[in-house]
Scaffold this active site. Sequence first.
Site, PDB file in Angstrom:
ATOM      1  N   TYR A 155       0.836  -1.211   0.000  1.00 45.85           N
ATOM      2  CA  TYR A 155       0.000   0.000   0.000  1.00 45.85           C
ATOM      3  C   TYR A 155       0.870   1.261   0.000  1.00 45.85           C
ATOM      4  O   TYR A 155       0.445   2.338  -0.419  1.00 45.85           O
ATOM      5  CB  TYR A 155      -0.965  -0.025   1.190  1.00 45.85           C
ATOM      6  CG  TYR A 155      -2.197   0.820   0.961  1.00 45.85           C
ATOM      7  CD1 TYR A 155      -3.073   0.541  -0.068  1.00 45.85           C
ATOM      8  CD2 TYR A 155      -2.471   1.909   1.782  1.00 45.85           C
ATOM      9  CE1 TYR A 155      -4.202   1.321  -0.293  1.00 45.85           C
ATOM     10  CE2 TYR A 155      -3.605   2.692   1.579  1.00 45.85           C
ATOM     11  CZ  TYR A 155      -4.459   2.389   0.542  1.00 45.85           C
ATOM     12  OH  TYR A 155      -5.577   3.164   0.326  1.00 45.85           O
ATOM     13  N   LYS A 162      -3.091   8.382   2.680  1.00 46.10           N
ATOM     14  CA  LYS A 162      -4.304   8.201   3.491  1.00 46.10           C
ATOM     15  C   LYS A 162      -4.107   8.740   4.918  1.00 46.10           C
ATOM     16  O   LYS A 162      -5.048   9.276   5.507  1.00 46.10           O
ATOM     17  CB  LYS A 162      -4.723   6.729   3.532  1.00 46.10           C
ATOM     18  CG  LYS A 162      -5.237   6.185   2.200  1.00 46.10           C
ATOM     19  CD  LYS A 162      -6.404   6.974   1.626  1.00 46.10           C
ATOM     20  CE  LYS A 162      -7.066   6.265   0.459  1.00 46.10           C
ATOM     21  NZ  LYS A 162      -7.975   7.177  -0.302  1.00 46.10           N
TER      22      LYS A 162
HETATM   23  P1  NAD Z   1     -12.520   3.641  -8.290  1.00 41.14           P
HETATM   24  O1  NAD Z   1     -11.421   3.399  -9.276  1.00 41.14           O
HETATM   25  O2  NAD Z   1     -13.861   3.170  -8.659  1.00 41.14           O
HETATM   26  O3  NAD Z   1     -12.590   5.181  -7.892  1.00 41.14           O
HETATM   27  C1  NAD Z   1     -11.467   6.018  -7.879  1.00 41.14           C
HETATM   28  C2  NAD Z   1     -11.899   7.300  -8.555  1.00 41.14           C
HETATM   29  O4  NAD Z   1     -10.858   8.278  -8.506  1.00 41.14           O
HETATM   30  C3  NAD Z   1     -12.240   7.085 -10.043  1.00 41.14           C
HETATM   31  O5  NAD Z   1     -13.561   7.498 -10.291  1.00 41.14           O
HETATM   32  C4  NAD Z   1     -11.272   7.993 -10.757  1.00 41.14           C
HETATM   33  O6  NAD Z   1     -11.804   8.561 -11.922  1.00 41.14           O
HETATM   34  C5  NAD Z   1     -11.010   9.042  -9.680  1.00 41.14           C
HETATM   35  N1  NAD Z   1      -9.833   9.854  -9.943  1.00 41.14           N
HETATM   36  C6  NAD Z   1      -8.534   9.463 -10.035  1.00 41.14           C
HETATM   37  N2  NAD Z   1      -7.764  10.526 -10.358  1.00 41.14           N
HETATM   38  C7  NAD Z   1      -8.593  11.602 -10.456  1.00 41.14           C
HETATM   39  C8  NAD Z   1      -8.417  12.973 -10.771  1.00 41.14           C
HETATM   40  N3  NAD Z   1      -7.206  13.485 -11.081  1.00 41.14           N
HETATM   41  N4  NAD Z   1      -9.503  13.793 -10.781  1.00 41.14           N
HETATM   42  C9  NAD Z   1     -10.734  13.297 -10.507  1.00 41.14           C
HETATM   43  N5  NAD Z   1     -10.976  12.005 -10.217  1.00 41.14           N
HETATM   44  C10 NAD Z   1      -9.908  11.176 -10.193  1.00 41.14           C
HETATM   45  O7  NAD Z   1     -12.021   2.925  -6.936  1.00 41.14           O
HETATM   46  P2  NAD Z   1     -12.594   2.963  -5.452  1.00 41.14           P
HETATM   47  O8  NAD Z   1     -11.963   1.801  -4.792  1.00 41.14           O
HETATM   48  O9  NAD Z   1     -14.060   3.112  -5.453  1.00 41.14           O
HETATM   49  O10 NAD Z   1     -11.909   4.261  -4.846  1.00 41.14           O
HETATM   50  C11 NAD Z   1     -12.625   5.328  -4.240  1.00 41.14           C
HETATM   51  C12 NAD Z   1     -11.954   5.767  -2.955  1.00 41.14           C
HETATM   52  O11 NAD Z   1     -12.069   4.716  -1.994  1.00 41.14           O
HETATM   53  C13 NAD Z   1     -10.460   6.045  -3.078  1.00 41.14           C
HETATM   54  O12 NAD Z   1     -10.139   7.150  -2.259  1.00 41.14           O
HETATM   55  C14 NAD Z   1      -9.837   4.786  -2.517  1.00 41.14           C
HETATM   56  O13 NAD Z   1      -8.531   4.995  -2.033  1.00 41.14           O
HETATM   57  C15 NAD Z   1     -10.815   4.514  -1.399  1.00 41.14           C
HETATM   58  N6  NAD Z   1     -10.767   3.164  -0.824  1.00 41.14           N
HETATM   59  C16 NAD Z   1     -10.817   2.073  -1.633  1.00 41.14           C
HETATM   60  C17 NAD Z   1     -10.756   0.811  -1.060  1.00 41.14           C
HETATM   61  C18 NAD Z   1     -10.783  -0.424  -1.930  1.00 41.14           C
HETATM   62  O14 NAD Z   1     -10.340  -1.484  -1.467  1.00 41.14           O
HETATM   63  N7  NAD Z   1     -11.293  -0.360  -3.145  1.00 41.14           N
HETATM   64  C19 NAD Z   1     -10.680   0.665   0.337  1.00 41.14           C
HETATM   65  C20 NAD Z   1     -10.662   1.798   1.134  1.00 41.14           C
HETATM   66  C21 NAD Z   1     -10.694   3.056   0.538  1.00 41.14           C
END
Ligand code: NAD
Length: 263
Positions: A155, A162
């Site tokens: 990570y 984060k």
């Molecule tokens: P996802 O890929 O569906 O979403 C990530 C989003 O970030 C996408 O829509 C992408 O277009 C956007 N993004 C990236 N760069 C960007 C930019 N320059 N401008 C605007 N948008 C931008 O994946 P996700 O897992 O749904 O991620 C959403 C959030 O949840 C993130 O912050 C991620 O770190 C967090 N998260 C994810 C997990 C997991 O295991 N999937 C766990 C905990 C937290």
Amino acid sequence: MIMKGKKGVILGVANNKSIAYGIAKACADQGAQIAFTYLNDSLKKRVEPIAQEFGSADYVYPCDVSNPDEIKALKESIEKDLGQIDFIVHSIAFAPKEGLSGRFMDISKEAFDIAMDISVYSLIEVVRELKPLLSENSSILTLTYYGGAKYIPNYNLMGVAKAALEMTTKYLAEDLGKDGIRVNAISAGPIKTLAAAGIGDFRFMLKWNEAHSPLKKNVTIDEVGNSGMYLLSDLSSAVTGEIHYVDCGYNLMGMPAVEFEDG
Ligand code: NAD
């Protein structure tokens, strides 16, 4: 209808596997009117039908958060089309691939800056720009992961981002509390999404979490969506600056309950 009469913007839907999609669904099911953003033209094609699904075909806007002009333009568009809003969801993160595997100390300054800009500073900038549109009693939500609190293999750079995002949530909560605005984060357990695919050996994280969390399963975007809806609604009117774990309880584990064969 817990969210009836509430309007908000959700940044970070890439497809129907996105955590932001789960949050949008939970809020729309409870009567919220939602505006959506997309990162670029190829994602626009995916986000538009999703917006349509939630009765928001007229509220879909471009917003690459690395471009301050696009954040300013988003504010203008929302003001014109929706007026005042009651919630913002920031579900955005990005780190160059080099930051998500290998030796942590080899991360370049360039990769570090990009990850901090898109995954952390964007929350501050979006909130500052959209603040004039926020009603009193509004709520802001961002997404974090346990790798910002404890070491998680691979990570790496996103863990540091984060950690910064979690403290940003708390500083913003203090700053905006006097205006009646709440700021919280959900720390979600691992979920297979587009963003997660970039993390080295992500399948192992899923298996590990399922095996060692108290609930013995992985969390779904619907479950994160429901918790997100609670934090965006008036049900959580006294909750701010919180890092709320939605991870099947994994974060309470100091040591996994493993039995060794040799006793
Ligand atoms: P996802 O890929 O569906 O979403 C990530 C989003 O970030 C996408 O829509 C992408 O277009 C956007 N993004 C990236 N760069 C960007 C930019 N320059 N401008 C605007 N948008 C931008 O994946 P996700 O897992 O749904 O991620 C959403 C959030 O949840 C993130 O912050 C991620 O770190 C967090 N998260 C994810 C997990 C997991 O295991 N999937 C766990 C905990 C937290």
